[in-house]
Design an enzyme around this catalytic site. Structure first.
Site, short mmCIF file in Angstrom:
data_model
loop_
_atom_site.label_atom_id
_atom_site.label_comp_id
_atom_site.label_asym_id
_atom_site.label_seq_id
_atom_site.Cartn_x
_atom_site.Cartn_y
_atom_site.Cartn_z
N ASN A 141 0.87 -1.18 0.00
CA ASN A 141 0.00 0.00 0.00
C ASN A 141 0.90 1.22 0.00
OD1 ASN A 141 -1.74 2.09 0.47
ND2 ASN A 141 -2.29 1.47 2.56
N LYS A 167 0.12 4.29 -0.24
CA LYS A 167 -0.46 5.52 0.33
C LYS A 167 -0.20 6.68 -0.65
CE LYS A 167 0.07 3.29 4.72
NZ LYS A 167 0.23 3.38 6.17
N HIS A 199 -9.31 1.38 4.89
CA HIS A 199 -8.03 1.54 5.59
C HIS A 199 -8.22 2.49 6.78
CE1 HIS A 199 -3.89 2.64 6.43
NE2 HIS A 199 -3.55 1.52 5.82
N GLU A 221 -6.55 4.90 7.78
CA GLU A 221 -6.34 6.31 7.45
C GLU A 221 -7.57 6.90 6.75
OE1 GLU A 221 -2.61 5.66 5.43
OE2 GLU A 221 -1.74 5.08 7.35
N GLU A 224 -4.87 -4.47 10.75
CA GLU A 224 -3.78 -3.51 10.96
C GLU A 224 -4.03 -2.75 12.25
OE1 GLU A 224 -1.96 -2.42 6.87
OE2 GLU A 224 -3.70 -1.14 7.16
N GLY A 259 3.24 2.56 10.57
CA GLY A 259 4.20 3.64 10.33
C GLY A 259 4.94 4.10 11.57
N SER A 318 4.11 -1.92 10.06
CA SER A 318 5.56 -2.00 10.20
C SER A 318 6.13 -3.37 9.83
CB SER A 318 5.99 -1.59 11.61
OG SER A 318 5.58 -0.25 11.89
#
Ligand code: 13P
Length: 250
Positions: free
Chosen positions: A9, A11, A94, A96, A166, A172, A213
């Protein structure tokens, strides 16, 4: 058996030119790795050029989002059937998107339905925040995300969907859930909820990725867990040693 699946991904990273240059650098090495499905999910603008660059390889292309309506007055949105000529997969829900763009379990459910109707394979994301993790509500929260997201989805449809767990606190941040922690939620919550919804036979067919990560150095340990079938990789999918990561996953 469930074929392992590693997806990158990207992003909001890489222009179309940068994306093509990158995949041209890694595609032969990735194409030679057997026993694992592979995909990159770049920003929309890079999708057609990436699909052309990856044609004839085993590396698939996915989108990071889509809208659930087929067409109409939805400024700035992209419909599923606009992706289908280029994409095999689409990431849905996701964290985000949920955090910054107002996505809910309800929009996730609508998007899963629209993606399936257009022949895309949804990669449906779930996962708890640090606060929820610390409050001990991970199981109930993630189980609820799965139940709401999959509402009205048939067993036959569910079998082909990919789920990505996730934990938001591991995205991240360099903090990875230990392989055992990831297995505990992926087996004990995600697959267990899918088993309650669809029965064991269907739940055993659904591929579940871990994300947060994941790196070349920790992917093997994560993939060794019985219920973890792959990884949704952010930062480490932007660099050439993503090839090592994929190699280490099988
Ligand atoms: P990182 O691998 O950069 O932690 O990102 C994980 C992720 O959000 C993939 O969707």
């Amino acid at each position: 058996m469930r074929t392992p699946f590693i997806a990158g991904n990207w992003k909001m990273n890489k222009t179309a030119d940068e994306a093509v240059a990158f995949v041209n650098q890694v595609k032969d090495a990735l194409n030679a790795i057997e026993g694992v499905d592979i995909a990159f999910c770049p920003p929309f603008m890079a999708i057609p050029a990436m699909a052309a660059a990856l044609k004839g390889t085993k590396v698939g292309v996915g989108a990071q989002n889509m809208y659930f309506e087929a067409s109409g007055a939805y400024t700035g949105e992209v419909a599923a059937n606009m992706l289908t000529p280029f994409c095999k997969y689409v990431i849905i829900g996701h964290s985000e998107r949920r955090q910054y763009f107002g996505e809910t379990d309800e929009t996730v459910n609508k998007k899963i339905n629209a993606a399936l109707a257009s022949g895309l394979i949804p990669i449906v994301c779930c996962g708890e925040s640090l606060q929820q993790n610390q409050a001990g509500v991970t199981h109930d929260f993630v189980s609820g995300q799965i139940r709401n997201g999959f509402a009205g989805i048939s067993a036959e449809e569910a079998a082909g969907i990919v789920v990505a767990y996730e934990p938001i606190w591991a995205i991240g941040t360099g903090l990875t859930a230990t392989a055992e922690q990831a297995q505990a939620i992926i087996g004990g919550t995600v697959r267990a909820t899918l088993t309650e919804l669809y029965g064991d036979e269907t739940a055993q067919q659904i591929r579940i990725q871990y994300g947060g990560s994941v790196k070349p150095s920790n992917v093997a340990e994560i993939m060794a867990q019985p219920d973890i079938d792959g990884a949704l990789v952010g930062g480490a999918s932007l660099k050439p040693d993503f090839v090592e990561l994929v190699k280490n996953s099988v």
